[in-house]
Design a protein around this motif. Structure first.
Motif, PDB file in Angstrom:
ATOM      1  N   GLU A 303       1.101  -0.872  -8.399  1.00 14.35           N
ATOM      2  CA  GLU A 303       0.003  -0.126  -7.754  1.00 14.35           C
ATOM      3  C   GLU A 303       0.063  -0.209  -6.231  1.00 14.35           C
ATOM      4  O   GLU A 303      -0.514   0.629  -5.532  1.00 14.35           O
ATOM      5  N   MET A 304       0.759  -1.251  -5.681  1.00 18.05           N
ATOM      6  CA  MET A 304       0.844  -1.417  -4.222  1.00 18.05           C
ATOM      7  C   MET A 304       1.822  -0.444  -3.593  1.00 18.05           C
ATOM      8  O   MET A 304       1.825  -0.275  -2.365  1.00 18.05           O
ATOM      9  N   LEU A 305       2.634   0.209  -4.429  1.00 17.03           N
ATOM     10  CA  LEU A 305       3.559   1.195  -3.872  1.00 17.03           C
ATOM     11  C   LEU A 305       2.816   2.399  -3.308  1.00 17.03           C
ATOM     12  O   LEU A 305       3.366   3.137  -2.474  1.00 17.03           O
ATOM     13  N   THR A 306       1.607   2.607  -3.753  1.00 15.53           N
ATOM     14  CA  THR A 306       0.782   3.690  -3.201  1.00 15.53           C
ATOM     15  C   THR A 306      -0.002   3.251  -1.964  1.00 15.53           C
ATOM     16  O   THR A 306      -0.700   4.067  -1.364  1.00 15.53           O
ATOM     17  N   LYS A 307       0.121   1.972  -1.609  1.00 12.38           N
ATOM     18  CA  LYS A 307      -0.615   1.444  -0.446  1.00 12.38           C
ATOM     19  C   LYS A 307       0.361   0.823   0.565  1.00 12.38           C
ATOM     20  O   LYS A 307       0.152  -0.277   1.056  1.00 12.38           O
ATOM     21  N   LEU A 308       1.421   1.544   0.826  1.00 14.35           N
ATOM     22  CA  LEU A 308       2.425   1.011   1.752  1.00 14.35           C
ATOM     23  C   LEU A 308       1.882   0.862   3.170  1.00 14.35           C
ATOM     24  O   LEU A 308       2.308  -0.023   3.922  1.00 14.35           O
ATOM     25  N   GLU A 309       0.964   1.736   3.550  1.00 14.46           N
ATOM     26  CA  GLU A 309       0.382   1.620   4.878  1.00 14.46           C
ATOM     27  C   GLU A 309      -0.431   0.327   5.027  1.00 14.46           C
ATOM     28  O   GLU A 309      -0.491  -0.264   6.104  1.00 14.46           O
ATOM     29  N   ASP A 310      -1.035  -0.062   3.918  1.00 15.76           N
ATOM     30  CA  ASP A 310      -1.765  -1.338   3.968  1.00 15.76           C
ATOM     31  C   ASP A 310      -0.808  -2.513   4.190  1.00 15.76           C
ATOM     32  O   ASP A 310      -1.123  -3.453   4.927  1.00 15.76           O
ATOM     33  N   LEU A 311       0.376  -2.443   3.536  1.00 14.14           N
ATOM     34  CA  LEU A 311       1.358  -3.503   3.747  1.00 14.14           C
ATOM     35  C   LEU A 311       1.797  -3.571   5.213  1.00 14.14           C
ATOM     36  O   LEU A 311       2.004  -4.654   5.769  1.00 14.14           O
ATOM     37  N   LYS A 312       1.948  -2.389   5.826  1.00 12.24           N
ATOM     38  CA  LYS A 312       2.311  -2.366   7.242  1.00 12.24           C
ATOM     39  C   LYS A 312       1.216  -2.997   8.105  1.00 12.24           C
ATOM     40  O   LYS A 312       1.500  -3.737   9.052  1.00 12.24           O
ATOM     41  N   ASP A 313      -0.030  -2.715   7.780  1.00  8.36           N
ATOM     42  CA  ASP A 313      -1.148  -3.308   8.537  1.00  8.36           C
ATOM     43  C   ASP A 313      -1.184  -4.824   8.345  1.00  8.36           C
ATOM     44  O   ASP A 313      -1.472  -5.575   9.298  1.00  8.36           O
ATOM     45  N   TYR A 314      -0.913  -5.268   7.101  1.00 11.00           N
ATOM     46  CA  TYR A 314      -0.900  -6.713   6.851  1.00 11.00           C
ATOM     47  C   TYR A 314       0.188  -7.400   7.667  1.00 11.00           C
ATOM     48  O   TYR A 314      -0.006  -8.505   8.191  1.00 11.00           O
ATOM     49  N   LYS A 315       1.353  -6.717   7.768  1.00  9.69           N
ATOM     50  CA  LYS A 315       2.435  -7.307   8.568  1.00  9.69           C
ATOM     51  C   LYS A 315       2.034  -7.429  10.041  1.00  9.69           C
ATOM     52  O   LYS A 315       2.264  -8.470  10.681  1.00  9.69           O
ATOM     53  N   GLU A 316       1.443  -6.375  10.604  1.00  9.89           N
ATOM     54  CA  GLU A 316       1.025  -6.417  12.003  1.00  9.89           C
ATOM     55  C   GLU A 316      -0.053  -7.472  12.219  1.00  9.89           C
ATOM     56  O   GLU A 316      -0.057  -8.195  13.228  1.00  9.89           O
ATOM     57  N   GLN A 317      -0.954  -7.581  11.256  1.00 10.45           N
ATOM     58  CA  GLN A 317      -2.007  -8.588  11.371  1.00 10.45           C
ATOM     59  C   GLN A 317      -1.429  -9.998  11.317  1.00 10.45           C
ATOM     60  O   GLN A 317      -1.865 -10.896  12.034  1.00 10.45           O
ATOM     61  N   LEU A 318      -0.407 -10.196  10.477  1.00 11.77           N
ATOM     62  CA  LEU A 318       0.230 -11.506  10.362  1.00 11.77           C
ATOM     63  C   LEU A 318       0.956 -11.888  11.651  1.00 11.77           C
ATOM     64  O   LEU A 318       0.921 -13.046  12.078  1.00 11.77           O
ATOM     65  N   LEU A 319       1.603 -10.903  12.287  1.00 12.15           N
ATOM     66  CA  LEU A 319       2.352 -11.191  13.511  1.00 12.15           C
ATOM     67  C   LEU A 319       1.450 -11.415  14.722  1.00 12.15           C
ATOM     68  O   LEU A 319       1.775 -12.186  15.620  1.00 12.15           O
ATOM     69  N   SER A 320       0.334 -10.743  14.781  1.00  9.86           N
ATOM     70  CA  SER A 320      -0.516 -10.780  15.974  1.00  9.86           C
ATOM     71  C   SER A 320      -1.627 -11.827  15.922  1.00  9.86           C
ATOM     72  O   SER A 320      -2.313 -12.028  16.926  1.00  9.86           O
ATOM     73  N   SER A 321      -1.814 -12.451  14.799  1.00  8.25           N
ATOM     74  CA  SER A 321      -2.933 -13.404  14.683  1.00  8.25           C
ATOM     75  C   SER A 321      -2.651 -14.691  15.459  1.00  8.25           C
ATOM     76  O   SER A 321      -1.494 -15.051  15.719  1.00  8.25           O
ATOM     77  N   GLU A 322      -3.715 -15.376  15.816  1.00  7.26           N
ATOM     78  CA  GLU A 322      -3.668 -16.646  16.528  1.00  7.26           C
ATOM     79  C   GLU A 322      -4.434 -17.692  15.729  1.00  7.26           C
ATOM     80  O   GLU A 322      -5.225 -17.362  14.845  1.00  7.26           O
ATOM     81  N   PRO A 323      -4.199 -18.961  16.001  1.00  4.68           N
ATOM     82  CA  PRO A 323      -4.961 -19.999  15.300  1.00  4.68           C
ATOM     83  C   PRO A 323      -6.462 -19.860  15.549  1.00  4.68           C
ATOM     84  O   PRO A 323      -6.896 -19.480  16.641  1.00  4.68           O
ATOM     85  N   LEU A 324      -7.223 -20.157  14.542  1.00  6.85           N
ATOM     86  CA  LEU A 324      -8.678 -20.111  14.652  1.00  6.85           C
ATOM     87  C   LEU A 324      -9.149 -21.384  15.367  1.00  6.85           C
ATOM     88  O   LEU A 324      -8.965 -22.492  14.857  1.00  6.85           O
ATOM     89  N   ARG A 325      -9.729 -21.214  16.531  1.00 10.50           N
ATOM     90  CA  ARG A 325     -10.161 -22.346  17.333  1.00 10.50           C
ATOM     91  C   ARG A 325     -11.680 -22.372  17.445  1.00 10.50           C
ATOM     92  O   ARG A 325     -12.317 -21.350  17.746  1.00 10.50           O
TER      93      ARG A 325
END
Length: 499
Positions: A303-325
């Protein structure tokens, strides 16, 4: 004279022939002088024949002996006489001539400026603490253990233990109760030692709201090795890129859990498995191609094959996040004018000392005493001062206003002075008013980019606020009525008394 022998020259009946007289060639005057000297010596050194009852006293100057002369000198230097029946008298001291001191000249302007600069440097330097003795440390530890034992028997909480501790009886109350932080997720204010636990609980509860964001927070916050996090996140991003670019290829949608790269870079990170589950992967046991064995894989759901754009957003979110301080709570306080403004009592939270460092503290103090007696270069002293400054994580700052009111806040020791200027402006009724902050000794803090520990303002300091003279003169000339205090009314409503 005949040839008869002289009886004086006859020794033991032996006769000696008489020497014939020869006329002397010595002049008559010299011969007479010799005779007179010989006659005088015979008279002076002739022995006296005394009777046996007479005392023998060799005659010297004035008929006195050496012993009599010494006794006379001692008697004359002994001072006035005194009867045995009279009380003893203290000898009078000779009056001392008073020397009138010469009037000192007033120091020059250059000397006064140099003295003021030296005092400012001395006040900026942290005062060394006196090393406590080993016996005092043992007594303090013994008292704390007794207090903890008594508190545990009564079932008291941690806060009540601090209040009932015997070593704090009669001691001054601390300026702050500790270091506190604000949780960015819940907004709750928690103490320093409970910060980590509260963050975990907050992230765990956030999984019910956004599991992807919560798992990303967990990865970046609780993995302390930032290099490992960077490598693992970049490897994860490559996996997601391959799926996004080649969704039709099944090999990219499978990730072998026993893969060496996966084990070394990804599987070791905390929170990474929850991230896989949150973005649509599931664990499956599949046969290995070309082998009869099976292994576990992460497989992306269909079912995630229809949500490839979401996977791209998750990747960008993973790369740009910082530790929660958690944000440091300033613990803003306003105090009435008090002579105790320069006295600070800080809790242990302000010091960057672990359990092992506390055990070595006494040894370091003894070494510091030895180093103080050694000759050191300027570079050695500056290096040691910087090492001393790194012991502090936080600093407690107080700003005294011209009307005597005191503004207090907690800061990181490595924060810049600009944070303190912003802190003061936020507390002013009119935040546009220009002002300056003066450190100990009247030193102006002009460079706002310097850190507190670089300025010597740790672990605490009292600063003075000074308004711009030209602006204040214009305000007074305008004739407008000024408020009694420049602070905001809501801060003055909870003003405290500094004890």
């Amino acid at each position: 004279m005949g040839d008869r022998p002289d009886p004086a020259n006859d020794v033991l009946g032996m006769r000696r022939p008489l020497l014939q007289h020869r006329p002397s060639r010595v002049p008559t005057r010299r011969r007479r002088r010799r005779k007179s000297c010989a006659r005088l010596a015979e008279v002076c050194f002739r022995p006296q024949i005394l009777s046996p009852s007479a005392d023998f006293k060799p005659a010297l100057w004035g008929g006195k002996t050496w012993q009599e002369i010494k006794a006379d000198l001692k008697f004359k230097t002994a001072g006035p006489g005194q009867k045995l029946s009279e009380p003893s008298r203290v000898p009078k001291e000779k009056p001392k001539t008073e020397v009138t001191p010469k009037p000192r000249q007033a120091p020059t302007d250059e000397a006064q400026m140099a003295a003021a600069a030296a005092l400012a440097r001395m006040e900026l330097k942290p005062k060394a603490k006196l090393p406590s003795s080993q016996e005092a440390i043992k007594n303090q530890v013994r008292k704390e253990l007794m207090a903890e034992a008594a508190a545990s028997e009564k079932g008291l909480s941690e806060e009540e233990k601090d209040l009932t501790s015997p070593d704090k009886e009669g001691a001054a109350a601390p300026s702050v109760s500790g270091v506190y932080f604000i949780c960015p997720l819940t907004g709750a204010v928690v103490k320093k030692d409970k910060k980590e636990k509260h963050l975990r609980e907050a992230i765990q509860s956030y999984f019910s709201v956004d599991p992807v964001a919560a798992s990303i927070m967990e990865i970046h916050t609780f993995n302390k090795d930032r290099e490992k996090v960077r490598v693992g996140v970049e490897t994860m991003a490559k996996y997601l890129d391959n799926i996004y670019l080649h969704p039709e290829e099944e090999k990219y949608r499978r990730i072998k859990l026993q893969n060496k790269v996966f084990q070394e870079r990804i599987s070791c990170l905390e929170g990474i498995h929850r991230f896989f589950q949150a973005i649509g992967f599931e664990t499956k046991t599949l046969p290995v191609p070309g082998q009869e064995t099976t292994e576990e894989y992460y497989v992306l759901k269909e079912e995630m094959l229809t949500k490839l754009e979401d996977l791209k957003d998750y990747k960008e979110q993973l790369l740009s996040s910082e530790p929660l301080r958690a944000q440091l709570d300033r613990q803003l306080c306003v105090f009435k004018p008090s002579p105790e403004a320069a006295r600070f009592e800080l809790p242990n939270d302000f010091y960057n000392l672990t359990a092992e460092e506390i055990k070595r503290e006494q040894r370091l103090r003894t070494e510091a005493v030895e180093k103080a007696s050694m000759l050191r270069t300027r570079a050695m002293r500056e290096k040691e001062e910087q090492r001393e400054m790194r012991k502090y994580n936080y600093t407690l700052m107080r700003v005294r206003f011209p009307d005597g009111y005191i503004l207090q806040g907690t800061f990181y020791a490595r924060e810049s002075v600009s944070a303190l200027y912003n802190f003061v402006r936020e507390a002013l009724r009119d935040d546009w008013l220009p002002f300056e902050l003066l450190g100990p000794g009247g030193l102006k803090l002009t460079d706002e980019n310097l850190a507190f520990n670089e300025c010597g303002l740790v672990p605490s300091a009292l600063l003075t606020l000074a308004w711009d003279a030209a602006v204040m003169a214009d305000i007074q000339a305008s004739g407008e009525e000024q408020p009694a205090s420049p602070l905001k009314p809501e801060l003055l409503s909870r003003v405290q008394t500094l004890s």
